[in-house]
Design a protein around this motif. Sequence first.
Motif, PDB file in Angstrom:
ATOM      1  N   SER A 177      -2.788  11.034  -2.601  1.00  0.00           N
ATOM      2  CA  SER A 177      -3.448  12.305  -2.288  1.00  0.00           C
ATOM      3  C   SER A 177      -4.376  12.697  -3.435  1.00  0.00           C
ATOM      4  O   SER A 177      -4.380  12.058  -4.490  1.00  0.00           O
ATOM      5  N   ASP A 178      -5.129  13.779  -3.236  1.00  0.00           N
ATOM      6  CA  ASP A 178      -6.053  14.197  -4.292  1.00  0.00           C
ATOM      7  C   ASP A 178      -5.330  14.729  -5.526  1.00  0.00           C
ATOM      8  O   ASP A 178      -5.946  14.894  -6.577  1.00  0.00           O
ATOM      9  N   ASP A 179      -4.021  14.970  -5.404  1.00  0.00           N
ATOM     10  CA  ASP A 179      -3.247  15.329  -6.602  1.00  0.00           C
ATOM     11  C   ASP A 179      -2.313  14.180  -7.020  1.00  0.00           C
ATOM     12  O   ASP A 179      -1.287  14.390  -7.669  1.00  0.00           O
ATOM     13  N   TYR A 180      -2.693  12.954  -6.623  1.00  0.00           N
ATOM     14  CA  TYR A 180      -2.093  11.705  -7.128  1.00  0.00           C
ATOM     15  C   TYR A 180      -0.651  11.482  -6.685  1.00  0.00           C
ATOM     16  O   TYR A 180       0.124  10.804  -7.352  1.00  0.00           O
ATOM     17  N   LYS A 181      -0.298  12.020  -5.517  1.00  0.00           N
ATOM     18  CA  LYS A 181       1.020  11.737  -4.940  1.00  0.00           C
ATOM     19  C   LYS A 181       0.863  10.612  -3.909  1.00  0.00           C
ATOM     20  O   LYS A 181      -0.148  10.524  -3.217  1.00  0.00           O
ATOM     21  N   GLU A 182       1.921   9.804  -3.790  1.00  0.00           N
ATOM     22  CA  GLU A 182       1.878   8.705  -2.820  1.00  0.00           C
ATOM     23  C   GLU A 182       1.872   9.240  -1.391  1.00  0.00           C
ATOM     24  O   GLU A 182       2.723  10.044  -1.017  1.00  0.00           O
ATOM     25  N   ILE A 183       0.883   8.807  -0.602  1.00  0.00           N
ATOM     26  CA  ILE A 183       0.860   9.127   0.831  1.00  0.00           C
ATOM     27  C   ILE A 183       1.497   7.972   1.605  1.00  0.00           C
ATOM     28  O   ILE A 183       2.366   8.173   2.437  1.00  0.00           O
ATOM     29  N   TRP A 184       1.033   6.773   1.329  1.00  0.00           N
ATOM     30  CA  TRP A 184       1.724   5.584   1.836  1.00  0.00           C
ATOM     31  C   TRP A 184       1.438   4.392   0.944  1.00  0.00           C
ATOM     32  O   TRP A 184       0.508   4.403   0.147  1.00  0.00           O
ATOM     33  N   LEU A 185       2.286   3.397   1.095  1.00  0.00           N
ATOM     34  CA  LEU A 185       2.179   2.187   0.282  1.00  0.00           C
ATOM     35  C   LEU A 185       2.560   1.021   1.185  1.00  0.00           C
ATOM     36  O   LEU A 185       3.534   1.103   1.922  1.00  0.00           O
ATOM     37  N   THR A 186       1.777  -0.042   1.155  1.00  0.00           N
ATOM     38  CA  THR A 186       2.103  -1.190   1.980  1.00  0.00           C
ATOM     39  C   THR A 186       1.844  -2.475   1.215  1.00  0.00           C
ATOM     40  O   THR A 186       1.004  -2.511   0.320  1.00  0.00           O
ATOM     41  N   GLY A 187       2.577  -3.521   1.557  1.00  0.00           N
ATOM     42  CA  GLY A 187       2.297  -4.828   0.986  1.00  0.00           C
ATOM     43  C   GLY A 187       3.341  -5.325   0.010  1.00  0.00           C
ATOM     44  O   GLY A 187       3.847  -4.588  -0.824  1.00  0.00           O
ATOM     45  N   THR A 188       3.658  -6.606   0.170  1.00  0.00           N
ATOM     46  CA  THR A 188       4.461  -7.339  -0.807  1.00  0.00           C
ATOM     47  C   THR A 188       3.778  -8.685  -0.978  1.00  0.00           C
ATOM     48  O   THR A 188       2.812  -8.989  -0.277  1.00  0.00           O
ATOM     49  N   ASN A 189       4.276  -9.483  -1.899  1.00  0.00           N
ATOM     50  CA  ASN A 189       3.679 -10.796  -2.148  1.00  0.00           C
ATOM     51  C   ASN A 189       4.028 -11.736  -1.001  1.00  0.00           C
ATOM     52  O   ASN A 189       5.189 -11.922  -0.670  1.00  0.00           O
ATOM     53  N   GLY A 190       3.007 -12.326  -0.370  1.00  0.00           N
ATOM     54  CA  GLY A 190       3.254 -13.258   0.724  1.00  0.00           C
ATOM     55  C   GLY A 190       2.025 -13.421   1.588  1.00  0.00           C
ATOM     56  O   GLY A 190       0.977 -12.837   1.315  1.00  0.00           O
ATOM     57  N   SER A 191       2.168 -14.215   2.644  1.00  0.00           N
ATOM     58  CA  SER A 191       1.016 -14.491   3.499  1.00  0.00           C
ATOM     59  C   SER A 191       1.232 -14.003   4.931  1.00  0.00           C
ATOM     60  O   SER A 191       0.458 -14.335   5.830  1.00  0.00           O
ATOM     61  N   GLY A 192       2.290 -13.196   5.143  1.00  0.00           N
ATOM     62  CA  GLY A 192       2.533 -12.639   6.469  1.00  0.00           C
ATOM     63  C   GLY A 192       1.618 -11.463   6.755  1.00  0.00           C
ATOM     64  O   GLY A 192       0.794 -11.063   5.917  1.00  0.00           O
TER      65      GLY A 192
END
Length: 321
Positions: A177-192
């Motif tokens: 967000s504009d105040d640097y809070k996580e809105i969402w996070l996606t992804g891990t190491n891999g090829s899926g």
Amino acid sequence: EFDYYIFILYFQVLKAEHFSPFRGEQQMYKLDIGWPKTPEHFTGQTFCVAVDSLHGLVYVGQRGDNVPKVLVFSEEGYFLYAWNDTVEMPHGIFVWNTATGSSVWITDVGTGKYGHTVKQYSPLGKLLQVLGTPGNAGSSLIPLQFDQPAEIFVEETGEIYVVDGDGGMNNRLLKLSDDYKEIWLTGTNGSGIGQFKIPHSVTVDAFGRVWVADRGNKRIQVFDKVTGEWLGSWSGCFSEDGPYSVRFTADYKYLIVAQLNINRLAILAAPPVGSIGDCAVVHSVQLADETKPHLVDVDMRSGAVYVAEIGAQQVQKYVPL
């Protein structure tokens, strides 16, 4: 017979100058050989470039010992000034304009006391904000603990997208967000689906989608900017070399992708709304050998494309024809 060969030769020269290798279409861009006016200001390896379309400025991030890390040019190519404080190893750079002013965001992949951070500066280089813990590489467990963050894209609203993992522990896409809070996070190491191997560049289109250059997997992945939901991926265009950079043209009709190992800019047709479909290269710009285009940016006013080239140690400007 002699005249015929001269004609064929002449036609080949014409073709080389005006046509791309795809379906005999005319080229879209030409190199501005007068930009910059003083290329001797490039004294390090030029890793990234960002355009401030509003103020007609071009910021260049470079690496090296005892070199200024950020150079600022006018869009005409005149060198204006440089700054260096608290930038260790710039990787990505982005200019954010608001009604009240502009600022410059830099991802720093250094391993020293300033590294593993995403930092906001004033146009003159005053440090305004630090995201991450300087000098500490993150594990993927803590949202704001970066490990070689590759690039940042900031929307007008102040919402931020970071691709975190230029070869570090993290391989993820993070929205703040504009105040640097996580809105969402996606992804891990891999090829899926939704996984990454070196997510290297990120941009947002005009239709609510986030585009990520998933470099190690030789594909571009697309996500919904509100939910983070996976929308599709493109891999068919990248069998020779993965995408290093993603930026849209000013009209959002095309996506410009740098391919470092084959010294090429690929220009892809961008789908407006709905299905992502398959990728289609409509044009390409073949750069000289060993140029190594790393990251690009587009002037959303003039349409000019700036290419940061690690091999050539310069930034080049391409203007639309």
